[in-house]
Write an enzyme that holds these catalytic residues in place. Structure first.
Site, PDB file in Angstrom:
ATOM      1  N   HIS A  59       0.791  -1.240   0.000  1.00 43.27           N
ATOM      2  CA  HIS A  59       0.000   0.000   0.000  1.00 43.27           C
ATOM      3  C   HIS A  59       0.827   1.298   0.000  1.00 43.27           C
ATOM      4  O   HIS A  59       0.755   2.103  -0.930  1.00 43.27           O
ATOM      5  CB  HIS A  59      -0.900   0.034   1.246  1.00 43.27           C
ATOM      6  CG  HIS A  59      -1.778  -1.154   1.406  1.00 43.27           C
ATOM      7  ND1 HIS A  59      -2.930  -1.329   0.682  1.00 43.27           N
ATOM      8  CD2 HIS A  59      -1.689  -2.229   2.229  1.00 43.27           C
ATOM      9  CE1 HIS A  59      -3.512  -2.454   1.060  1.00 43.27           C
ATOM     10  NE2 HIS A  59      -2.783  -3.019   1.990  1.00 43.27           N
TER      11      HIS A  59
HETATM   12  C1  BDR Z   1      -3.120   0.713   5.255  1.00 44.18           C
HETATM   13  O1  BDR Z   1      -3.310   0.172   6.559  1.00 44.18           O
HETATM   14  C2  BDR Z   1      -2.109  -0.346   7.053  1.00 44.18           C
HETATM   15  O2  BDR Z   1      -2.298  -1.679   7.415  1.00 44.18           O
HETATM   16  C3  BDR Z   1      -1.063  -0.199   5.980  1.00 44.18           C
HETATM   17  O3  BDR Z   1       0.160   0.202   6.544  1.00 44.18           O
HETATM   18  C4  BDR Z   1      -1.640   0.859   5.066  1.00 44.18           C
HETATM   19  O4  BDR Z   1      -1.246   2.152   5.456  1.00 44.18           O
HETATM   20  C5  BDR Z   1      -3.826  -0.168   4.228  1.00 44.18           C
HETATM   21  O5  BDR Z   1      -5.182  -0.241   4.506  1.00 44.18           O
END
Ligand code: BDR
Ligand code: CA
Length: 311
Positions: free
Chosen positions: A240
């Site tokens: 992400h």
């Molecule tokens: C987001 O949530 C966290 O688990 C990850 O670091 C990312 O920023 C994805 O939904």
């Protein structure tokens, strides 16, 4: 050189985003501000310090942010990131220390002391610190060049509830403040990050860079991809947060729409939903560039090339 502040809750994918930024000479990381999210604040702070040290950037200042969302109890995600937030990486006790200024004051002071429109904020976790800074010092809104954040979703809807993405879900009131702030916002939602998949082949290429950071990233990826592969039934876990940094470096590999995005704060059922008017069916004023697509092969070429510059 673009000057940025990374606001983060590391998190393996946050860690990769920080490494990507540190390895990129087009960006100057003025500071890293920590927030509670994937794991509690004591761990996100320690993880941020550890990443800077391991990546060979011990002089990048790291600041302590909020331990709790503005109005809600903290919800964490150890089931994805492991107990430490960085499971998979070789962990050590960092020798560098947190700065004494708070994250919120650092954000405010930095934006005030630099010329207007020269600082970009890169939030990679819940938006608590950013919202608090905007509330405490409303004058900074007009001075921020851009907020480029990872959060939300439209076509992919949610990853932590059926209708919400984790970062927005954890602190919806903070997200509401940020999306209503008038600051130019670019959003990297799940719609994009779910296209940036850590397939076995890509993990192998990262491991084969041959440096320590490449190995750490490959090991972290192998850790959290177990969970995500099972959840999504895909052939790799989404990476992400690094999409935020890649967007700053190569916006041309991304595409999206400038639309209205509102945050659901009232309903418990759809708490933290990003109500994104992708089809333009309301007359609500556009407030965010909502990214929908990315050339993921290009993304990984960039990531691998940059990681190879680190120790
Ligand atoms: C987001 O949530 C966290 O688990 C990850 O670091 C990312 O920023 C994805 O939904
Ligand atoms: Ca994150």
């Amino acid at each position: 050189m673009r000057q940025i502040i990374i606001d983060t809750d590391p998190g393996q994918d946050d860690a990769v985003a920080i490494m990507l930024a540190l390895a990129s000479s087009e960006l100057k990381v003025l500071g890293i501000t920590t927030v509670a999210g994937n794991v509690p604040l004591e761990l996100t702070e320690r993880n941020a310090l550890m990443i800077c040290e391991a990546a060979g950037f011990p002089n990048v200042p790291v600041f302590r942010g909020n331990a709790e969302p503005l109005k809600r109890k903290l919800i964490t995600a150890e089931h994805v990131h492991g107990k430490t937030g960085l499971d998979g990486m070789k962990l050590f006790e960092p020798t560098i220390q947190l700065q004494s200024t708070s994250a919120v004051d650092f954000i405010i002071n930095t934006i005030r002391k630099h010329n207007s429109n020269t600082i970009t904020l890169c939030p990679l976790g819940p938006l608590t610190n950013i919202a608090e800074a905007l509330t405490k010092a409303p004058d900074i809104a007009a001075r921020i060049q851009q907020i480029v954040l990872m959060g939300g979703a439209y076509f992919e809807v949610g990853n932590v509830t059926p209708t919400a993405e984790f970062n927005i879900f954890v602190d919806p009131e903070a997200a509401h403040i940020v999306f209503r702030s008038g600051v130019p916002i670019t959003v990297l939602p799940l719609d994009v990050t779910h296209k940036v998949l850590l397939t076995d082949e890509r993990i192998l290429r990262i491991a084969s860079i041959g440096n320590q950071m490449g190995r750490e990233v490959a090991n972290m990826a192998s850790f959290f991809e177990r969970f995500d592969k099972e959840k999504y039934g895909s052939n790799g876990a989404p990476l992400h947060d690094p999409t935020v940094i890649a967007y700053l470096l190569y916006p041309e590999i991304f595409s999206g729409r400038f639309i209205n995005v509102e945050i659901e704060t009232q309903s418990e059922l759809t708490r933290g939903m990003t109500v994104a008017d992708w089809w333009g069916v309301t007359d609500r004023v556009a407030n965010a560039m909502f990214i929908g697509d990315v050339d993921s092969d290009q993304f990984f070429e960039i990531l691998i090339e940059r990681l190879s510059k680190l120790p």
